[in-house]
Design a protein around this motif. Structure first.
Motif, mmCIF file in Angstrom:
data_model
loop_
_atom_site.group_PDB
_atom_site.id
_atom_site.type_symbol
_atom_site.label_atom_id
_atom_site.label_comp_id
_atom_site.label_asym_id
_atom_site.label_seq_id
_atom_site.Cartn_x
_atom_site.Cartn_y
_atom_site.Cartn_z
ATOM 1 N N LYS A 193 0.837 -1.151 -0.044
ATOM 2 C CA LYS A 193 0.175 0.018 -0.114
ATOM 3 C C LYS A 193 0.900 1.414 -0.127
ATOM 4 C CE LYS A 193 -3.797 0.297 -0.241
ATOM 5 N NZ LYS A 193 -4.331 0.415 -1.517
ATOM 6 N N PHE A 194 2.351 1.382 -0.109
ATOM 7 C CA PHE A 194 2.935 2.329 0.193
ATOM 8 C C PHE A 194 3.044 3.234 -1.099
ATOM 9 C CE2 PHE A 194 7.462 4.348 0.112
ATOM 10 C CZ PHE A 194 7.191 5.203 1.378
ATOM 11 N N PRO A 195 2.980 2.624 -2.401
ATOM 12 C CA PRO A 195 2.952 3.627 -3.427
ATOM 13 C C PRO A 195 1.629 4.293 -3.529
ATOM 14 C CG PRO A 195 3.606 1.390 -4.067
ATOM 15 C CD PRO A 195 3.154 1.276 -2.642
ATOM 16 N N ASP A 196 0.465 3.661 -2.858
ATOM 17 C CA ASP A 196 -0.904 4.342 -2.910
ATOM 18 C C ASP A 196 -0.790 5.643 -1.911
ATOM 19 O OD1 ASP A 196 -2.596 2.529 -4.643
ATOM 20 O OD2 ASP A 196 -1.691 1.139 -3.007
ATOM 21 N N LEU A 197 -0.455 5.242 -0.779
ATOM 22 C CA LEU A 197 -0.052 6.355 0.184
ATOM 23 C C LEU A 197 0.551 7.391 -0.169
ATOM 24 C CD1 LEU A 197 0.028 7.355 3.454
ATOM 25 C CD2 LEU A 197 2.330 6.174 3.475
ATOM 26 N N ILE A 198 1.818 7.257 -0.920
ATOM 27 C CA ILE A 198 2.486 8.208 -1.284
ATOM 28 C C ILE A 198 1.897 9.061 -2.612
ATOM 29 C CG2 ILE A 198 5.013 9.180 -2.377
ATOM 30 C CD1 ILE A 198 4.682 8.107 0.724
ATOM 31 N N HIS A 199 1.338 8.140 -3.340
ATOM 32 C CA HIS A 199 0.526 9.045 -4.433
ATOM 33 C C HIS A 199 -0.455 10.018 -4.013
ATOM 34 C CE1 HIS A 199 2.076 5.955 -7.515
ATOM 35 N NE2 HIS A 199 2.970 6.611 -7.231
ATOM 36 N N ALA A 200 -1.100 9.491 -2.874
ATOM 37 C CA ALA A 200 -2.022 10.392 -2.391
ATOM 38 C C ALA A 200 -1.606 11.672 -1.755
ATOM 39 C CB ALA A 200 -2.989 9.450 -1.461
ATOM 40 N N ALA A 201 -0.488 11.306 -1.078
ATOM 41 C CA ALA A 201 0.029 12.482 -0.329
ATOM 42 C C ALA A 201 0.982 13.472 -0.965
ATOM 43 C CB ALA A 201 0.740 11.977 0.893
#
Ligand code: HDE
Length: 731
Positions: A193-201
């Protein structure tokens, strides 16, 4: 044989640079290749780095290939003629310039690095085989990099964000990298889920805004949909998201790791490190203003302290969890979105960490360091934490992007201090010359060397964890589904003023979302943590006040509040502005300056212009600085000066001294004034406290400068007067 190898090494790797430096002896270079000679000393890394350090001062200009040259003008066909293709000096210089940049880190791009050492408090061989922890007083060289997560390399230091706190220990058994953060939980529990977190932030892809923060729609859209993020979001929205200084943050390894001793016995552990200078944070108003006044606030602060010999220190240690207790808690030890409250498992210091040297070159050291959670030494191992497991891939992979090749561990800052031998070969920028025809194992031609080292002979110890009877599955265990207890624990453990900061932070961040739907969904999630908190935030962001759906269990844990955190017992490195103008009572100003200096604080005269003003050496003016850049302020007497400072005049068209005092007051900072100086406080609208209220409020006044010294020192130790900060009325 060795001489040949050494000579070749030098000519290949250092040829271009070494010309300007003193010639190195063969012995020196031997150390580079084989660091084992002094790998047992605290200076081992510094000594190794010195051998790669180039001093250009006093040298003559050469090309990269060593020819002495004058390249101030390009080579032309006549003075006004075209530049000639033949000009090797121009081609080389511009080619090199064109390639000066490497990709910034995909996260944690903005960072500042420093050297230091770790000193063990004792022999911990009962819990770990790691040699750096097996002798009282043993020192191990370190490099530390502090960073923000979301901003680009040029973003401001004081943004609201988690801070990276990555440590590298250059142990005699190889590198131990602990790539941690300044808060104990992480946003997501699974690496996938890390890429999702960073893309959102990160900045939104359509506009590339905003820079360096989560105050935007996509971040809160994701947080609202993925409530395991809530715990970390709470930490970031509180004072923890805006530290006063890197010297005053805690550090956390975040994951549960494993310690293994020589007998193969294992304990789980969480690594953490606590600043001896105590914790401190900025207020959001300060943080935003500082971002305009001094974008490099945190790196300047760290550089200055270290340069002045005020070395920041942390106690470094563990929370230790016996193997048998792994299933004992309501939360899973493998879930990095949770912390282990210190009320359940106390922190056990194992040593101290001291940062004592600024790097010589930002790029070569801070930028080229390649941290990796997979750099572990014997006696330290991993757990099945799914976030940690994913990181073990990512940090290797990302370096290929940044460094363009697999040989980056040969860069000076990355080399271990012990010698490295294996059969890895070739690749871009290979700078070592491996002699001989053998690059495989087993071999007979080289006597089966480099030989394999088993754990009995000092090799890495793999913990023989049993993995039986399991089914492949995409999912998580049920304990990972409690998203709300720990944010509640954190919120409950904050003081009244700290809760207000969290509310303000949330109102700012969530309020930046134009989508009412996102704001509503976020309030819904916060309401599962605490109704009162959700109502306070909802009010500020235009969402209907939610009804109570969860009981607050009112549990708390020590060590989470910044306000209650143990304070340092001195005022070393506290920055104090002494406000002056022509006509200031210089005797008072000097006396306070000298007093503060004698206590290790950093006083500065702020005046109308730089240079001498009534004999005081003014190093900052009302234009170059502001209250937000200081920890405290003192106003000496002097009728003429105070007369000018308490009026809107051509000297002070924006009433700068008044604004200075007003900001200091609003931000809860210690304020002192003597004689006529007190009038400036009154002019700023401050009620002058009397008697004991002076110390309680941190507003220290007296007719004489000597009368404020002691109380001002105490106030500086306290650092911030939280009771002065405004709190909402109940909603
Ligand atoms: Fe990182 N992280 N991270 N991270 N991280 C990087 O590595 C990554 C995580 C942390 O000063 C990158 O060299 C993934 C947790 C710090 O050089 C990259 C995941 C924690 C630094 C990367 C995480 C961190 C990084 C970017 C989820 C706290 C800066 C460039 C599985 C314990 C290190 C680089 C420095 C840097 C990936 C989660 C801290 C891309 C995939 C949890 C302090 O590899």
């Amino acid at each position: 044989m060795k001489t040949f190898l050494i000579t070749s090494f030098v000519s290949l790797f250092l040829a271009s640079q070494i010309v300007a430096a003193e010639a190195q002896s063969i012995d020196d270079v031997t150390c580079i290749l084989d660091g084992s000679d002094d790998s047992n000393s605290a200076d081992a890394k510094d000594n190794q780095l010195k051998k790669f350090t180039i001093i250009d001062e006093g040298s003559q200009e050469t090309s990269q290939f060593g020819a002495k040259i004058n390249n101030s003008d390009s080579l032309k066909a006549g003075l006004d003629g075209p530049t000639l293709m033949e000009d090797f000096m121009m081609r080389e210089k511009i080619m090199h310039f064109d390639h000066e940049r490497i990709p910034e880190r995909v996260v944690h791009a903005r960072g500042v690095g420093v050297h230091g050492y770790f000193e063990s408090y004792g022999d911990y061989s009962n819990i770990t085989a790691a040699k750096f922890l097996r002798e009282k007083g043993k020192k191990t060289p370190m490099f530390v990099r502090f960073s923000t997560v979301l901003g680009s390399r040029g973003s401001p230091d004081t943004v609201r964000d988690v801070r990276g706190f990555a440590l590298r220990m250059y142990t005699e058994e190889g590198l131990f990298d602990l790539v941690g953060n300044d808060i104990p939980p992480f946003f997501v529990h699974d690496a996938i889920k890390f890429p999702d977190l960073i893309h959102a932030a990160k900045p939104q892809p359509d506009t590339e805004t905003p820079q360096a923060g989560t105050a935007h729609e996509t971040a809160y859209d994701f947080f609202a949909e993925f409530p395991e993020t809530l715990h970390s979001v709470f930490w970031a929205l509180s004072g923890r998201g805006i530290p006063r200084s890197f010297r005053q943050v805690e550090g956390f390894g975040v994951h549960t790791f494993r310690l293994i001793n020589e007998k193969g016995e294992s304990n789980y552990c969480k690594f953490m490190w606590k600043p001896k200078a105590g914790l401190s944070n900025l207020l959001w108003d300060e943080a935003q203003k500082i971002a305009g006044k001094n974008i490099d606030f945190h790196r300047d602060d760290l550089y200055t302290a270290i340069n002045n010999g005020d070395y920041p220190e942390w106690e470094w240690g563990v929370q230790l969890i016996p193997e048998a207790d792994v299933n004992k808690y309501d939360f899973s030890l493998l879930d990095p979105t949770k912390l282990i409250p210190e009320s359940i498992i106390p922190f056990q210091p194992l040593g101290k960490m001291v940062l004592n040297r600024n790097p010589d070159n930002y790029f070569a050291e801070t930028e080229q360091i390649t941290f990796h959670p997979g750099h572990v030494v014997r006696g330290i191992g991993f757990t099945n934490d799914p976030l940690l497991q994913g990181r073990l891939f990512s940090y290797l992979d990302t370096q290929i992007n940044r460094m363009s090749g697999a040989n980056y561990m040969q860069l000076p800052i990355n080399r271990p201090i012990n010698s490295v031998h294996n059969n890895q070969r070739d690749g871009y920028m290979q700078s070592q010359i491996h002699k001989g025809k053998v690059a495989y194992f087993p071999n007979g031609l080289q006597g089966n060397t480099p030989s394999m080292v088993d754990k009995e002979d000092g090799g890495y110890i793999e913990y023989p964890e049993k993995i039986n009877n399991v089914t492949k599955i995409r999912g998580r265990s049920s304990k990972f589904f409690d998203f709300y207890s720990q944010p509640q624990l954190y919120y409950n453990s904050l003081t009244v003023a700290e809760k207000q900061q969290l509310v303000d932070g949330a109102r700012f961040e969530i309020g930046k979302s134009k989508s009412l739907d996102v704001r509503k969904r976020m309030i819904r999630q916060i309401n599962f943590v605490d109704n009162e908190l959700a109502r306070r935030i909802a009010y500020g962001v235009g969402v209907d006040l939610p009804k109570k759906v969860t009981e607050n269990k009112n549990h708390t844990s020590p060590g989470l509040s910044i306000e209650k955190y143990p304070k340092a017992d001195n005022i070393k490195t506290r920055t104090v502005a002494i406000l002056t103008a022509p006509g200031t009572n210089t005797a008072e100003a000097r006396a306070m300056f000298n007093f503060l200096k004698s206590k290790g604080a950093y006083p500065t005269y702020v005046g109308l212009h730089l240079g001498s003003q009534d004999g005081l050496d003014i190093t900052d003016t009302y234009m170059t600085t502001a209250s937000v850049l200081f920890d405290a302020v003192y106003v000496p007497g002097g009728q003429k000066a105070i007369g000018a400072m308490t009026a809107r005049s051509s000297f002070f068209p924006y009433e700068e001294p008044k604004m200075f005092i007003l900001d200091s007051f609003r931000h809860g900072k210690p304020i002192a004034a003597s004689a006529e100086g007190i009038s400036l406080l009154k002019y700023a609208g401050i009620d002058i406290p009397v008697g004991k209220a002076k110390e309680a409020k941190g507003v220290i006044t007296d007719e004489k400068e000597a009368g404020v010294q002691t109380a001002f020192e105490k106030a500086l130790i306290q650092q911030r007067f939280w009771s002065r900060l405004p709190v909402d009325k109940p909603i």
